[in-house]
Design a protein around this motif. Structure first.
Motif, PDB file in Angstrom:
ATOM      1  N   LEU A 174       4.846  19.918 -14.448  1.00 29.47           N
ATOM      2  CA  LEU A 174       3.891  19.566 -15.505  1.00 29.47           C
ATOM      3  C   LEU A 174       3.461  18.101 -15.418  1.00 29.47           C
ATOM      4  N   GLN A 175       4.329  17.258 -14.852  1.00 23.74           N
ATOM      5  CA  GLN A 175       3.985  15.828 -14.678  1.00 23.74           C
ATOM      6  C   GLN A 175       3.017  15.621 -13.508  1.00 23.74           C
ATOM      7  N   LEU A 176       2.973  16.593 -12.599  1.00 25.97           N
ATOM      8  CA  LEU A 176       2.170  16.435 -11.380  1.00 25.97           C
ATOM      9  C   LEU A 176       0.744  16.966 -11.524  1.00 25.97           C
ATOM     10  N   LEU A 177       0.494  17.714 -12.593  1.00 27.28           N
ATOM     11  CA  LEU A 177      -0.796  18.394 -12.717  1.00 27.28           C
ATOM     12  C   LEU A 177      -1.943  17.463 -13.077  1.00 27.28           C
ATOM     13  N   ALA A 178      -3.127  17.824 -12.613  1.00 28.41           N
ATOM     14  CA  ALA A 178      -4.370  17.184 -13.033  1.00 28.41           C
ATOM     15  C   ALA A 178      -4.785  17.764 -14.388  1.00 28.41           C
ATOM     16  N   CYS A 179      -5.822  17.207 -14.995  1.00 31.62           N
ATOM     17  CA  CYS A 179      -6.378  17.793 -16.210  1.00 31.62           C
ATOM     18  C   CYS A 179      -6.831  19.220 -15.910  1.00 31.62           C
ATOM     19  N   ALA A 180      -6.524  20.134 -16.814  1.00 32.34           N
ATOM     20  CA  ALA A 180      -6.840  21.563 -16.650  1.00 32.34           C
ATOM     21  C   ALA A 180      -6.110  22.175 -15.450  1.00 32.34           C
ATOM     22  N   GLY A 181      -5.046  21.507 -15.007  1.00 31.19           N
ATOM     23  CA  GLY A 181      -4.253  22.055 -13.899  1.00 31.19           C
ATOM     24  C   GLY A 181      -3.451  23.258 -14.351  1.00 31.19           C
ATOM     25  N   ARG A 182      -3.017  24.074 -13.369  1.00 33.54           N
ATOM     26  CA  ARG A 182      -2.233  25.253 -13.736  1.00 33.54           C
ATOM     27  C   ARG A 182      -1.057  25.448 -12.788  1.00 33.54           C
ATOM     28  N   VAL A 183       0.078  25.801 -13.392  1.00 32.55           N
ATOM     29  CA  VAL A 183       1.266  26.162 -12.618  1.00 32.55           C
ATOM     30  C   VAL A 183       1.316  27.681 -12.561  1.00 32.55           C
ATOM     31  N   MET A 184       1.362  28.225 -11.354  1.00 40.42           N
ATOM     32  CA  MET A 184       1.464  29.668 -11.174  1.00 40.42           C
ATOM     33  C   MET A 184       2.926  30.000 -10.904  1.00 40.42           C
ATOM     34  N   VAL A 185       3.566  30.687 -11.857  1.00 42.76           N
ATOM     35  CA  VAL A 185       4.990  31.000 -11.732  1.00 42.76           C
ATOM     36  C   VAL A 185       5.140  32.278 -10.906  1.00 42.76           C
TER      37      VAL A 185
ATOM     38  N   GLY B 155     -12.205  22.755  -2.479  1.00 42.22           N
ATOM     39  CA  GLY B 155     -12.262  21.364  -2.920  1.00 42.22           C
ATOM     40  C   GLY B 155     -11.130  20.987  -3.861  1.00 42.22           C
ATOM     41  N   GLU B 156     -10.482  21.982  -4.474  1.00 41.92           N
ATOM     42  CA  GLU B 156      -9.338  21.686  -5.331  1.00 41.92           C
ATOM     43  C   GLU B 156      -8.101  21.442  -4.466  1.00 41.92           C
ATOM     44  N   SER B 157      -7.054  20.896  -5.113  1.00 42.71           N
ATOM     45  CA  SER B 157      -5.798  20.684  -4.391  1.00 42.71           C
ATOM     46  C   SER B 157      -4.755  21.661  -4.905  1.00 42.71           C
ATOM     47  N   VAL B 158      -3.868  22.096  -3.998  1.00 44.02           N
ATOM     48  CA  VAL B 158      -2.794  23.007  -4.371  1.00 44.02           C
ATOM     49  C   VAL B 158      -1.483  22.489  -3.795  1.00 44.02           C
ATOM     50  N   LEU B 159      -0.440  22.498  -4.633  1.00 45.18           N
ATOM     51  CA  LEU B 159       0.906  22.174  -4.181  1.00 45.18           C
ATOM     52  C   LEU B 159       1.694  23.477  -4.139  1.00 45.18           C
ATOM     53  N   VAL B 160       2.186  23.833  -2.953  1.00 41.81           N
ATOM     54  CA  VAL B 160       2.999  25.039  -2.815  1.00 41.81           C
ATOM     55  C   VAL B 160       4.455  24.589  -2.796  1.00 41.81           C
ATOM     56  N   HIS B 161       5.165  24.907  -3.876  1.00 39.03           N
ATOM     57  CA  HIS B 161       6.544  24.448  -4.042  1.00 39.03           C
ATOM     58  C   HIS B 161       7.477  25.494  -3.450  1.00 39.03           C
TER      59      HIS B 161
ATOM     60  N   GLY C 224      -5.216  11.334 -10.113  1.00 37.67           N
ATOM     61  CA  GLY C 224      -5.822  12.602 -10.556  1.00 37.67           C
ATOM     62  C   GLY C 224      -4.826  13.733 -10.718  1.00 37.67           C
ATOM     63  N   GLY C 225      -3.811  13.753  -9.862  1.00 39.41           N
ATOM     64  CA  GLY C 225      -2.858  14.863  -9.899  1.00 39.41           C
ATOM     65  C   GLY C 225      -3.335  16.053  -9.085  1.00 39.41           C
ATOM     66  N   VAL C 226      -2.586  17.140  -9.173  1.00 40.09           N
ATOM     67  CA  VAL C 226      -2.865  18.325  -8.358  1.00 40.09           C
ATOM     68  C   VAL C 226      -3.416  19.434  -9.264  1.00 40.09           C
ATOM     69  N   ASP C 227      -4.374  20.201  -8.757  1.00 41.25           N
ATOM     70  CA  ASP C 227      -5.050  21.204  -9.597  1.00 41.25           C
ATOM     71  C   ASP C 227      -4.207  22.455  -9.823  1.00 41.25           C
ATOM     72  N   ILE C 228      -3.523  22.919  -8.780  1.00 41.63           N
ATOM     73  CA  ILE C 228      -2.751  24.162  -8.878  1.00 41.63           C
ATOM     74  C   ILE C 228      -1.389  23.956  -8.226  1.00 41.63           C
ATOM     75  N   ILE C 229      -0.343  24.471  -8.853  1.00 39.88           N
ATOM     76  CA  ILE C 229       0.981  24.498  -8.229  1.00 39.88           C
ATOM     77  C   ILE C 229       1.415  25.948  -8.113  1.00 39.88           C
ATOM     78  N   ILE C 230       1.764  26.373  -6.911  1.00 35.12           N
ATOM     79  CA  ILE C 230       2.338  27.699  -6.690  1.00 35.12           C
ATOM     80  C   ILE C 230       3.850  27.498  -6.684  1.00 35.12           C
ATOM     81  N   GLU C 231       4.524  28.038  -7.697  1.00 31.77           N
ATOM     82  CA  GLU C 231       5.921  27.687  -7.959  1.00 31.77           C
ATOM     83  C   GLU C 231       6.879  28.857  -7.685  1.00 31.77           C
ATOM     84  N   MET C 232       7.761  28.654  -6.688  1.00 29.65           N
ATOM     85  CA  MET C 232       8.717  29.704  -6.305  1.00 29.65           C
ATOM     86  C   MET C 232      10.045  29.593  -7.044  1.00 29.65           C
ATOM     87  N   LEU C 233      10.340  28.426  -7.619  1.00 24.68           N
ATOM     88  CA  LEU C 233      11.644  28.214  -8.265  1.00 24.68           C
ATOM     89  C   LEU C 233      11.419  27.471  -9.580  1.00 24.68           C
TER      90      LEU C 233
END
Length: 330
Positions: free
Chosen positions: A235-246, A150-156, A217-226
């Motif tokens: 950080l501008q794209l995240l939802a509340c309590a969102g997390r960027v995974m480096v 149910g959460e959203s993820v952005l794979v960068h 709302g923004g995105v819940d998780i970002i999987i960040e390759m770069l």
């Protein structure tokens, strides 16, 4: 008479840290012998990962003793087993998460607990695309990112090995999946591999397009390759309590920590090398279940013979856009 067991093999050796030209293919490297709790694998294919170029250049935190053979994700057939190995026997099809002796070689020794059965549904090229990408993607999403259905993820940077793995896993586990790529072809690949929406990160307005897609709302998780390029915008794209995974980084970046305060967001580093034995087994079980269920299908991108290993290292860093996992074929 039976041919004597081979004692030498072709393998890539690195004698000094530097550019792709330091990768030397040699034909007289001794075939390694498995010690206790190790296996010897006849390598059919080996994955190429960006981290191997950082290690080769000498800029990475972990530096192997010289000379060494790069490569961790191999697939192939068990040739021999050391003492106390009961899980595998000669002839078994397997893939590895890492090797002891190096994967850019005709034979590789690996610890038995870093080796997993390769199901018949996948060929050796796909087997070489499993280890680091899929384990990293699973770890980033669930073990570190605590992703939930149910959460959203952005794979960068979704069209490479880890990115496509993250798209497939996230889609199968009930997340809304957004992905970015640098080419039209890359965007098509990620849509075929589980992304609901694809964005071209070369489009100057792509951040706005992602915001339109996610709504306020923004995105819940970002999987960040770069992360050295994207972290500030992430950080501008995240939802509340969102997390960027480096997952990947090639340098420094300036961010405003206040951006994490306004949404109580997190920046979390991911390193497969720090996974515990239990975490590795959890990853393996989830991935083998995915292969069995049919949703986990590695996409193989560019393929190179061992002779072209320097070109592979050049291309994985400099090419215009990935389209699956890069592999060396033996």
């Amino acid at each position: 008479a039976m041919a004597a067991t081979r004692t030498v093999m072709r393998a890539v050796r690195v004698f000094e840290f530097g550019g792709p030209e330091v990768l030397k293919l040699q034909t007289d490297v001794l075939v390694p012998v498995p010690k206790e709790n190790q296996v010897l694998i006849k390598v059919h294919a080996c994955g190429v990962n960006p981290v191997e170029t950082y290690i080769r250049s000498g800029t990475y935190a972990r530096k192997p003793a010289l000379p060494y053979t790069p490569g961790s994700d191999v697939s192939g057939v068990i040739e021999d087993v050391g003492e106390h190995v009961t899980a595998f026997k000669k002839g078994d099809r397997v893939f590895t998460l890492e090797t002891v002796s190096g994967g850019y070689a005709e034979y590789a020794v690996a610890a038995a607990n870093r080796v997993f059965p390769l199901p018949d549904k996948l060929d050796f090229r796909q087997g070489a695309a499993l280890g680091v990408p899929y384990f990293t993607a699973y770890r980033a999403l669930f073990q570190k990112g605590c992703a939930k259905a149910g959460e959203s993820v952005l794979v960068h940077g979704a069209s490479g090995g880890v990115g496509l793995a993250a798209c497939q896993i996230a889609r199968a586990c009930g997340l809304k999946v957004l992905g970015t790529a640098g080419t039209e072809e890359g965007m098509n690949v990620i849509l075929r591999n589980g992304a609901h929406h694809a964005f071209n990160h070369r489009d100057p307005n792509y951040i706005e397009r992602i915001k339109e897609c996610t709504g306020p709302g923004g995105v819940d998780i970002i999987i960040e390759m770069l992360s050295n390029v994207n972290l500030d915008a992430d950080l501008q794209l995240l939802a509340c309590a969102g997390r960027v995974m480096v997952v990947g980084c090639r340098g420094r970046i300036e961010i405003n920590p206040r951006d994490t305060m306004s949404k109580e967001s997190s920046i979390i580093g991911v390193s497969l090398f720090l996974a515990t034995e239990e975490e590795r087994q959890e990853c393996a079980t989830a991935l083998l279940d995915g292969i069995e269920a049919g949703w986990l299908k590695p996409t193989v991108g560019l393929e190179y013979p061992l002779e072209k290993v320097s070109k592979a290292h050049e291309d994985i860093i400099c090419s215009s856009g990935a389209r699956g996992k890069m592999v060396l074929l033996l």
